[in-house]
Write a protein that holds these residues in place. Structure first.
Motif, PDB file in Angstrom:
ATOM      1  N   ASP A  56      -0.419  -1.585  -3.850  1.00 42.30           N
ATOM      2  CA  ASP A  56      -0.285  -2.652  -4.848  1.00 42.30           C
ATOM      3  C   ASP A  56      -1.514  -2.708  -5.755  1.00 42.30           C
ATOM      4  N   LYS A  69      -1.761  -2.132  -9.859  1.00 42.99           N
ATOM      5  CA  LYS A  69      -2.360  -3.106 -10.763  1.00 42.99           C
ATOM      6  C   LYS A  69      -3.493  -2.491 -11.586  1.00 42.99           C
ATOM      7  N   ASP A  76      10.797 -10.533  -6.186  1.00 45.02           N
ATOM      8  CA  ASP A  76      10.683 -10.907  -4.767  1.00 45.02           C
ATOM      9  C   ASP A  76      11.487 -12.150  -4.411  1.00 45.02           C
ATOM     10  N   TYR A 123       6.399 -13.154  -0.424  1.00 46.85           N
ATOM     11  CA  TYR A 123       5.384 -12.109  -0.315  1.00 46.85           C
ATOM     12  C   TYR A 123       4.129 -12.411  -1.134  1.00 46.85           C
ATOM     13  N   ARG A 151       1.134 -11.308  -3.570  1.00 49.08           N
ATOM     14  CA  ARG A 151       1.069 -10.367  -4.698  1.00 49.08           C
ATOM     15  C   ARG A 151      -0.030 -10.838  -5.648  1.00 49.08           C
ATOM     16  N   ASN A 210       2.994 -16.220   1.713  1.00 54.09           N
ATOM     17  CA  ASN A 210       2.166 -15.088   1.303  1.00 54.09           C
ATOM     18  C   ASN A 210       2.092 -14.057   2.422  1.00 54.09           C
ATOM     19  N   LYS A 236       3.689  -7.721   2.544  1.00 57.67           N
ATOM     20  CA  LYS A 236       4.953  -7.003   2.408  1.00 57.67           C
ATOM     21  C   LYS A 236       4.831  -5.586   2.947  1.00 57.67           C
TER      22      LYS A 236
END
Length: 815
Positions: free
Chosen positions: A314, A318, A513, A541, A543, A580, A583
């Motif tokens: 992830d 980003k 999500d 999740y 993120r 949170n 994932k």
């Protein structure tokens, strides 16, 4: 031991200034509350849960009014007039689509959307400011209509319907826009949204102040209030009158003009500071990470390793470098971020003491990781402004002001509960530390310089748990997939309250999500079609750009007080639960604490979905602060080793579908009270410091040193060695990202007294934990009543008496 009813349930003063972050109640154990009061500052009559009739969002006229009241120059006021006129004209054009190909979706008709949901796919951050400008004008128009209404007779006194009921309906467009704005600020808070949030916070606050002090409005509310017992009103209507009246007085509606101006300035400054506080925490959480190789994950279970790998992927997507601790992040195979679902398991299982210390240091210093994000200085300013607010209300301290509108009533009654539990928890924590030290000395072979430190406690506590109870939590995790736990909570909901959930894959949420469910119940008429009860969204999740923690909010709250001709769909609540969880690429596995968190937030969700009030101000989670956690914490009890029925049915191995072994559940039950001293100390220290720091009557002329105060207070309390506060001041969002939990963090423990006793009613019932008669009473008095009656009366109607603290102490192993 039993707390006297005098200590637990004193008659609370009626009414409350409801804060926007109210519904974002995190768990008793570590959960952060996103700053929705910062996103949309709530003011008199405001709705804390998203989607309420919120007195937020400035109309152009009110921002001009506030500028003039605060002494702004004539040229500044004229400039604001020109700007607001241009913005409103552009927004109105955008709303109608005249001259533009892209009408503002926030101002469009949502009736063509499924369930009248917002058109999420079309909404951009740039839409909010012009949409707010239009909505604020309409809101002020609604309020002015109340002031100018004559009830067909110039000489007749104002009536409930023309003033109070109309006030409850006021600002429907503003409510819709505020609901989306608040949710985006917590769940999709991109850099663009942060900029809008920072711009809007003081503006919205000033509008709220202007709405409260609109000439003639409070006078009409006060007239209805004075005649409330002689006007033929029913009990719910009287309750509404009293709550609205107190909302206004707690926002200074009865102040002198000079004090009103000062109060408005304080509110605006607080809104900006609270926004900055939460954004600083979010930035620290977004930017810091610890990069790891596979060799650095010794001792970590497979589920944590996979989650760490997914987090690294992830971060690469980003493509954002970090300011602290993220060297080489773009090439890292594994990372530990400041997401709780990664940090806590790492502190529990990692064999690398040096890496545990690194992660712990960053985790406990959120809000002060970078000199440009100095949350301690912000918090000091917030404390001084709050004290001045309290002084304007005739209170010596902010804690005195806050507690007036709670079940507890005074700080002294709060301290009675906290100090009793603190003494018991310290004794338990000392015994636990001795057990850890004995394990280290006799069995681990480790040499710990400095003894058990905070980054050691979870690691060795897990070792002792395994040794003493043969319970390894990582062995339970494969039976707690997110799918399995979600099915469990929906099954419990069905058995208790008759709710059925149908996933709507064809309905789009605000993020990929997000899942959308249609929630129905059987019709009261035999053979009739199922009745739509609510729309339920889940966003589970972690993120980037999402606040940490877990919370419930609403895009629309339940009400029967709709305008004439309104579509009945507008009365159906739209509830969203945020978590949170880390994932996974395949099946997301939850810790037992995470699974309880999901139940907890669904408890808040049921508070919204089962709401059965006539008026918006009294519906859903619009309750006193120390009652709001009862519905959430009560639902947790159905996912517990003490009542294993649900676990036995739904805890199934994510690969084999085998049910969780009875032996493992027995071990879970036996280990239940282990480490309760540690958990209780972490929480209660926060609640005690919260009360102490808000009970000061002087913060000095110079900068108030919060760190020094924290050190002195913990020394005074005798903080056990090896434990720190769960939320340290620089990231204590409950206290400094909104005012809702400020001086009220104790409410989780207060609600534990209530929920432990309430669950006792199910355990004592002939039908057990799904007894239909007790479930019906719980629905009516705990989940459905909202604020239609005083909370102490609701509890007595459910339980037949005042609460008994013994149930909570036994649950924690502290009796």
């Amino acid at each position: 031991m039993q707390f006297s009813s005098a200590a637990l349930l004193r008659a609370a003063s009626v009414g409350s200034t409801v804060f926007f972050a109210r519904a974002f109640a995190g768990r008793t154990t570590p959960r952060a509350v996103p700053s929705l009061s910062a996103a949309v500052p709530s003011l008199s009559g405001a709705r804390a849960a998203i989607g309420r009739r919120v007195f937020v969002a400035p109309s152009s006229s009110s921002s001009i009014l506030a500028m003039a009241a605060s002494g702004s120059s004539a040229s500044a006021v004229e400039e604001e007039k020109s700007r607001s006129a241009a913005t409103t004209a552009a927004a109105t054009t955008s709303a109608t689509g005249e001259g533009k190909d892209d009408p503002n979706p926030l101002l469009s008709d949502w009736s063509s959307e499924p369930y009248h949901l917002p058109p999420f796919r079309l909404i951009e951050p740039s839409h909010f400011r012009p949409a707010f400008d239009v909505a604020m004008e309409r809101h002020m128009s609604d309020l002015k209509s109340i002031v100018e209404s004559n009830d067909d007779d110039d000489d007749s006194p104002p009536t409930f319907e023309s003033v109070i009921a109309a006030h409850d309906r006021a600002g429907s467009l503003l409510s819709k826009i505020s609901s989306v704005f608040g949710n985006y600020c917590s769940s999709l808070n991109t850099d663009e949204m942060k900029a809008v949030q920072s711009e809007m916070s003081p503006i919205l606050s000033r509008h709220g102040s202007a709405a409260v002090t609109l000439p003639g409005l409070f006078e009409r509310i006060d007239a209805v209030y004075r005649n409330r017992n002689d006007s033929g009103l029913d009990d719910e209507q009287i309750r509404l009158v009293e709550r609205v009246h107190l909302d206004f007085t707690r926002q200074g509606a009865d102040f002198t003009d000079e004090r009103k101006e000062e109060y408005a300035e304080i509110e605006a400054e607080l809104a900006a500071l609270q926004t900055s506080f939460m954004q600083n925490v979010m930035t620290d959480e977004e930017t810091w990470c610890m990069t790891l190789g596979e060799e650095d994950l010794v001792g970590c279970p497979d589920s944590l390793i996979e989650a760490s790998k997914s987090a690294a992927e992830d971060r690469r997507k980003k493509k954002k470098t970090t300011t602290t601790g993220g060297e080489g992040e773009e090439d890292a195979a594994y990372v530990i971020t400041l997401s709780r679902s990664l940090v806590e398991p790492f502190l529990t299982f990692s064999s690398r003491r040096d890496l545990r210390e690194t992660a712990w240091e960053a985790w406990t210093k959120r809000g002060e990781l970078h000199p440009e994000r100095d949350n301690l200085a912000i918090a000091a300013k917030i404390l001084k402004l709050r004290k001045r607010q309290a002084n304007l209300h005739g209170c010596a301290t902010f804690s005195e002001y806050q507690c007036k509108d709670t079940m507890a009533g005074t700080p002294e009654r709060v301290m009675e509960l906290l100090e009793d539990v603190w003494v018991r928890a310290k004794e338990a924590a000392d015994r636990e530390r001795e057990a850890l030290e004995k394990f280290v000395e006799e069995e681990s072979g480790d040499e710990l310089e400095g003894g058990i430190r905070p980054w050691d406690w979870r690691y060795y506590a897990e070792k002792v748990r395994v040794a003493r109870y043969s319970f390894d939590e990582s062995a339970l995790k494969p039976y707690l997939s997110l799918d399995a736990v979600s099915n469990a909570v929906m099954s419990v909901s069905n058995k208790l309250f008759g709710l059925t959930y149908v996933k709507r894959d064809d309905v789009e949420g605000y993020h990929p999500d997000v899942n959308v469910y249609e929630v129905t119940e059987k019709s009261a008429e035999d053979g009739g079609p199922d009745k739509l009860r609510a729309v339920f969204l889940t966003d589970n999740y972690a993120r980037p750009y999402k606040s940490s923690g877990a919370w419930m909010s609403e895009f629309r709250s339940q009400t029967r007080n709709l305008p004439d001709g309104a579509d009945g769909m507008e009365s159906i609540p739209v509830v969203v639960n945020n978590n949170n969880f880390a994932k996974a690429a395949d099946s997301t596995l939850l810790s037992f604490d995470d699974a309880k968190t999901l139940f907890h937030e669904c408890g808040h969700g049921h508070h919204g979905m089962l709401s059965d009030a006539t008026y918006s101000r009294l519906s859903s989670t619009s309750v006193l602060r120390d009652f709001v956690e009862l519905p959430s914490q009560l639902l947790e009890r159905w996912f517990d080793a003490d009542a294993p029925e649900v676990l036995k049915e739904h805890a199934r191995h994510y690969e084999t579908n085998e049910p969780v072994p009875d032996e493992l559940l027995a071990k879970l039950k036996n280990a239940r009270s282990f480490n309760q001293g540690f958990d209780t100390i972490e929480y209660t220290a926060c609640a005690l410091l919260d009360m102490a720091i808000h009970s000061l009557d002087d913060y000095g002329d110079d900068d108030f040193d919060i760190s020094a105060f924290e050190e002195r207070e913990l020394e005074r309390l005798g903080m056990p060695q090896g434990i720190v506060m769960r939320h340290r001041p620089a990231h204590f969002a409950h206290l400094f990202a909104s005012q809702y939990y400020a001086s009220c963090y104790y409410v989780y423990l207060w609600a534990e007294v209530l929920d432990a006793d309430a669950f006792g009613a199910f355990e004592e019932a002939p039908g057990g934990i799904f007894d239909p008669e007790v479930a019906s009473m719980a629905r009516r008095y705990i989940y459905g009543a909202g604020n239609t009656e005083a909370p102490d009366e609701l509890f007595r109607k459910f339980r037949g008496r005042d609460p008994d603290v013994r149930f909570m102490l036994e649950k924690k192993g502290l009796a």
